[in-house]
Design a protein around this motif. Structure first.
Motif, PDB file in Angstrom:
ATOM      1  N   ASP A 197       0.829  -1.207   0.000  1.00  8.22           N
ATOM      2  CA  ASP A 197       0.000   0.000   0.000  1.00  8.22           C
ATOM      3  C   ASP A 197       0.866   1.261   0.000  1.00  8.22           C
ATOM      4  O   ASP A 197       0.574   2.239  -0.704  1.00  8.22           O
ATOM      5  CB  ASP A 197      -0.939   0.009   1.209  1.00  8.22           C
ATOM      6  CG  ASP A 197      -2.024  -1.050   1.099  1.00  8.22           C
ATOM      7  OD1 ASP A 197      -2.270  -1.536  -0.039  1.00  8.22           O
ATOM      8  OD2 ASP A 197      -2.622  -1.396   2.139  1.00  8.22           O
ATOM      9  N   ALA A 198       1.936   1.249   0.777  1.00 11.05           N
ATOM     10  CA  ALA A 198       2.840   2.402   0.817  1.00 11.05           C
ATOM     11  C   ALA A 198       3.501   2.611  -0.538  1.00 11.05           C
ATOM     12  O   ALA A 198       3.660   3.747  -1.006  1.00 11.05           O
ATOM     13  CB  ALA A 198       3.896   2.211   1.902  1.00 11.05           C
ATOM     14  N   THR A 231       0.977   4.186  -2.886  1.00 11.33           N
ATOM     15  CA  THR A 231       0.807   5.600  -2.558  1.00 11.33           C
ATOM     16  C   THR A 231       1.979   6.420  -3.084  1.00 11.33           C
ATOM     17  O   THR A 231       1.789   7.489  -3.668  1.00 11.33           O
ATOM     18  CB  THR A 231       0.681   5.774  -1.032  1.00 11.33           C
ATOM     19  OG1 THR A 231      -0.408   4.996  -0.575  1.00 11.33           O
ATOM     20  CG2 THR A 231       0.469   7.223  -0.663  1.00 11.33           C
ATOM     21  N   SER A 291       1.838   6.609  -6.907  1.00 13.60           N
ATOM     22  CA  SER A 291       0.755   7.496  -7.301  1.00 13.60           C
ATOM     23  C   SER A 291       1.168   8.952  -7.135  1.00 13.60           C
ATOM     24  O   SER A 291       0.911   9.794  -8.006  1.00 13.60           O
ATOM     25  CB  SER A 291      -0.483   7.193  -6.467  1.00 13.60           C
ATOM     26  OG  SER A 291      -1.516   8.098  -6.757  1.00 13.60           O
ATOM     27  N   SER A 292       1.831   9.247  -6.041  1.00 15.09           N
ATOM     28  CA  SER A 292       2.296  10.618  -5.800  1.00 15.09           C
ATOM     29  C   SER A 292       3.316  11.045  -6.847  1.00 15.09           C
ATOM     30  O   SER A 292       3.263  12.166  -7.357  1.00 15.09           O
ATOM     31  CB  SER A 292       2.908  10.734  -4.406  1.00 15.09           C
ATOM     32  OG  SER A 292       1.940  10.455  -3.433  1.00 15.09           O
TER      33      SER A 292
END
Length: 105
Positions: free
Chosen positions: A32-33, A36, A39-40
């Protein structure tokens, strides 16, 4: 000797199994990290690309508006010159007509 070596090997195997279990437990959080973070990064890259496209579009519009302005200015100069020439020829024609008519009147 041999028993100590076996105990050491068993300790290493247990430590390895414990590390594997902790890694498996953290795998979802790390995944998940990672999502994220990716995506950033993609968002920042897309915003930078969009800003570049906007800057290029503004530059293109600026150049085209300058082109239109120069064409308009040139057209206005040609119209002014045409009016000036027409006024000169009209006054010259009037002078010739005045002299011609005065000569025979």
């Amino acid at each position: 000797g041999l028993q100590t070596a076996l105990d050491a090997t068993a300790g290493i195997a247990v430590a390895f199994c414990d590390a594997m279990q902790r890694a498996e437990a953290d795998r979802h959080a790390e995944y998940d990290a990672t999502l994220t973070l990716q995506s950033s990064v993609r968002r920042v890259q897309q915003r930078a690309k969009l800003a570049d496209w906007r800057a290029r579009a503004i530059s293109l519009e600026r150049v085209y508006r300058g082109h239109l302005g120069r064409n308009y200015y040139e057209d206005m100069q040609q119209q002014r010159d045409a009016r000036t020439r027409r006024a000169f020829w009209n006054s010259s024609a009037a002078l010739v007509q005045k002299i011609w008519r005065g000569f025979y009147s």
